[in-house]
Design a protein around this motif. Structure first.
Motif, PDB file in Angstrom:
ATOM      1  N   PHE A   1       0.796  -1.229   0.000  1.00 34.89           N
ATOM      2  CA  PHE A   1       0.000   0.000   0.000  1.00 34.89           C
ATOM      3  C   PHE A   1       0.831   1.283   0.000  1.00 34.89           C
ATOM      4  CE2 PHE A   1      -3.007  -3.027   2.043  1.00 34.89           C
ATOM      5  CZ  PHE A   1      -3.895  -3.060   0.980  1.00 34.89           C
ATOM      6  N   THR A   2       2.112   1.187   0.254  1.00 37.40           N
ATOM      7  CA  THR A   2       2.919   2.400   0.324  1.00 37.40           C
ATOM      8  C   THR A   2       3.976   2.453  -0.773  1.00 37.40           C
ATOM      9  OG1 THR A   2       2.663   2.310   2.713  1.00 37.40           O
ATOM     10  CG2 THR A   2       4.290   3.832   1.870  1.00 37.40           C
ATOM     11  N   LEU A   3       4.736   1.395  -0.919  1.00 36.19           N
ATOM     12  CA  LEU A   3       5.886   1.453  -1.814  1.00 36.19           C
ATOM     13  C   LEU A   3       5.526   1.289  -3.282  1.00 36.19           C
ATOM     14  CD1 LEU A   3       8.382  -0.652   0.315  1.00 36.19           C
ATOM     15  CD2 LEU A   3       8.231   1.831   0.113  1.00 36.19           C
ATOM     16  N   ILE A   4       4.585   0.426  -3.601  1.00 36.87           N
ATOM     17  CA  ILE A   4       4.308   0.135  -5.017  1.00 36.87           C
ATOM     18  C   ILE A   4       2.854   0.423  -5.393  1.00 36.87           C
ATOM     19  CG2 ILE A   4       6.117  -1.611  -5.154  1.00 36.87           C
ATOM     20  CD1 ILE A   4       3.901  -3.707  -4.940  1.00 36.87           C
ATOM     21  N   ALA A   5       2.210   1.330  -4.701  1.00 39.51           N
ATOM     22  CA  ALA A   5       0.782   1.588  -4.918  1.00 39.51           C
ATOM     23  C   ALA A   5       0.482   2.168  -6.305  1.00 39.51           C
ATOM     24  CB  ALA A   5       0.258   2.523  -3.838  1.00 39.51           C
ATOM     25  N   HIS A   6       1.416   2.842  -6.913  1.00 39.91           N
ATOM     26  CA  HIS A   6       1.113   3.539  -8.169  1.00 39.91           C
ATOM     27  C   HIS A   6       1.863   2.979  -9.375  1.00 39.91           C
ATOM     28  CE1 HIS A   6      -1.027   6.387  -5.745  1.00 39.91           C
ATOM     29  NE2 HIS A   6       0.061   6.599  -5.009  1.00 39.91           N
ATOM     30  N   HIS A   7       2.493   1.826  -9.262  1.00 38.58           N
ATOM     31  CA  HIS A   7       3.238   1.253 -10.376  1.00 38.58           C
ATOM     32  C   HIS A   7       2.638  -0.105 -10.723  1.00 38.58           C
ATOM     33  CE1 HIS A   7       5.698   4.389  -8.914  1.00 38.58           C
ATOM     34  NE2 HIS A   7       6.834   4.008  -9.439  1.00 38.58           N
ATOM     35  N   ALA A   8       2.090  -0.225 -11.908  1.00 43.05           N
ATOM     36  CA  ALA A   8       1.403  -1.460 -12.303  1.00 43.05           C
ATOM     37  C   ALA A   8       2.370  -2.634 -12.438  1.00 43.05           C
ATOM     38  CB  ALA A   8       0.654  -1.243 -13.620  1.00 43.05           C
ATOM     39  N   LEU A   9       3.517  -2.438 -13.067  1.00 39.29           N
ATOM     40  CA  LEU A   9       4.490  -3.514 -13.229  1.00 39.29           C
ATOM     41  C   LEU A   9       5.017  -3.993 -11.868  1.00 39.29           C
ATOM     42  CD1 LEU A   9       6.161  -5.350 -15.035  1.00 39.29           C
ATOM     43  CD2 LEU A   9       7.890  -3.532 -15.140  1.00 39.29           C
ATOM     44  N   ALA A  10       5.275  -3.047 -10.974  1.00 42.56           N
ATOM     45  CA  ALA A  10       5.748  -3.407  -9.634  1.00 42.56           C
ATOM     46  C   ALA A  10       4.688  -4.210  -8.887  1.00 42.56           C
ATOM     47  CB  ALA A  10       6.125  -2.161  -8.856  1.00 42.56           C
ATOM     48  N   GLN A  11       3.418  -3.871  -9.071  1.00 39.43           N
ATOM     49  CA  GLN A  11       2.345  -4.614  -8.414  1.00 39.43           C
ATOM     50  C   GLN A  11       2.237  -6.036  -8.947  1.00 39.43           C
ATOM     51  OE1 GLN A  11      -1.142  -2.202  -8.886  1.00 39.43           O
ATOM     52  NE2 GLN A  11      -0.596  -0.840  -7.199  1.00 39.43           N
ATOM     53  N   VAL A  12       2.446  -6.199 -10.249  1.00 30.74           N
ATOM     54  CA  VAL A  12       2.401  -7.538 -10.841  1.00 30.74           C
ATOM     55  C   VAL A  12       3.562  -8.388 -10.317  1.00 30.74           C
ATOM     56  CG1 VAL A  12       2.642  -8.818 -13.011  1.00 30.74           C
ATOM     57  CG2 VAL A  12       1.133  -6.836 -12.895  1.00 30.74           C
ATOM     58  N   LEU A  13       4.755  -7.817 -10.319  1.00 31.70           N
ATOM     59  CA  LEU A  13       5.915  -8.550  -9.801  1.00 31.70           C
ATOM     60  C   LEU A  13       5.762  -8.841  -8.308  1.00 31.70           C
ATOM     61  CD1 LEU A  13       8.849  -6.787 -11.667  1.00 31.70           C
ATOM     62  CD2 LEU A  13       7.909  -9.064 -12.065  1.00 31.70           C
ATOM     63  N   TYR A  14       5.210  -7.891  -7.589  1.00 33.77           N
ATOM     64  CA  TYR A  14       4.975  -8.081  -6.159  1.00 33.77           C
ATOM     65  C   TYR A  14       4.003  -9.240  -5.926  1.00 33.77           C
ATOM     66  CZ  TYR A  14       3.159  -6.991  -1.507  1.00 33.77           C
ATOM     67  OH  TYR A  14       2.770  -7.060  -0.206  1.00 33.77           O
ATOM     68  N   GLY A  15       2.919  -9.260  -6.691  1.00 33.81           N
ATOM     69  CA  GLY A  15       1.927 -10.318  -6.532  1.00 33.81           C
ATOM     70  C   GLY A  15       2.425 -11.671  -7.001  1.00 33.81           C
ATOM     71  N   ALA A  16       3.308 -11.671  -7.989  1.00 34.20           N
ATOM     72  CA  ALA A  16       3.782 -12.947  -8.536  1.00 34.20           C
ATOM     73  C   ALA A  16       4.990 -13.502  -7.783  1.00 34.20           C
ATOM     74  CB  ALA A  16       4.143 -12.763 -10.013  1.00 34.20           C
TER      75      ALA A  16
END
Length: 117
Positions: free
Chosen positions: A29-44
């Motif tokens: 919710f803080t570090l990667i909230a606005h980056h779509a690629l970072a969210q995908v890598l984070y989730g994967a």
């Protein structure tokens, strides 16, 4: 299941669990909230490994660390390793340690078999 109700152990367990959960939530919710690629890598990548770490923490805290069951018997001599049958004990005559062969026994629990470390 097994769980030690020692206050220090429970305190450390809750602290470890809260650090894992905090790292998951803070990074999501803080570090990667606005980056779509970072969210995908984070989730994967990060979330599955973090969940595995939480599961490992749960499994380690609820698993008996290796108590020897009452009535356990030693492995037959033909299956045991050579190092399992060597016992080190205090020699009262010489004041030092001496090694002898034999089966280790526990003095506290009715002379039950004590497995090798």
């Amino acid at each position: 299941r097994w769980l030690s109700l020692d206050i220090c152990g429970l305190l450390c367990l809750s602290f470890s669990f809260s650090i894992h959960v905090f790292s998951l939530l803070a990074s999501a919710f803080t570090l990667i909230a606005h980056h779509a690629l970072a969210q995908v890598l984070y989730g994967a990548l990060y979330v599955p490994f973090a969940l595995l770490a939480l599961w490992s923490l749960y499994a380690a805290s609820t698993t008996n660390p290796g108590a020897v069951p009452m009535g356990a018997r030693p492995i037959p001599a033909n299956l045991a390793a050579e190092s399992d049958s060597i016992v080190t004990e205090r020699d009262p005559n010489r004041g030092g340690m001496r090694r002898r062969r034999g089966i280790r026994r526990c003095r506290k629990c009715n002379d039950n078999y004590k497995p090798a470390r």
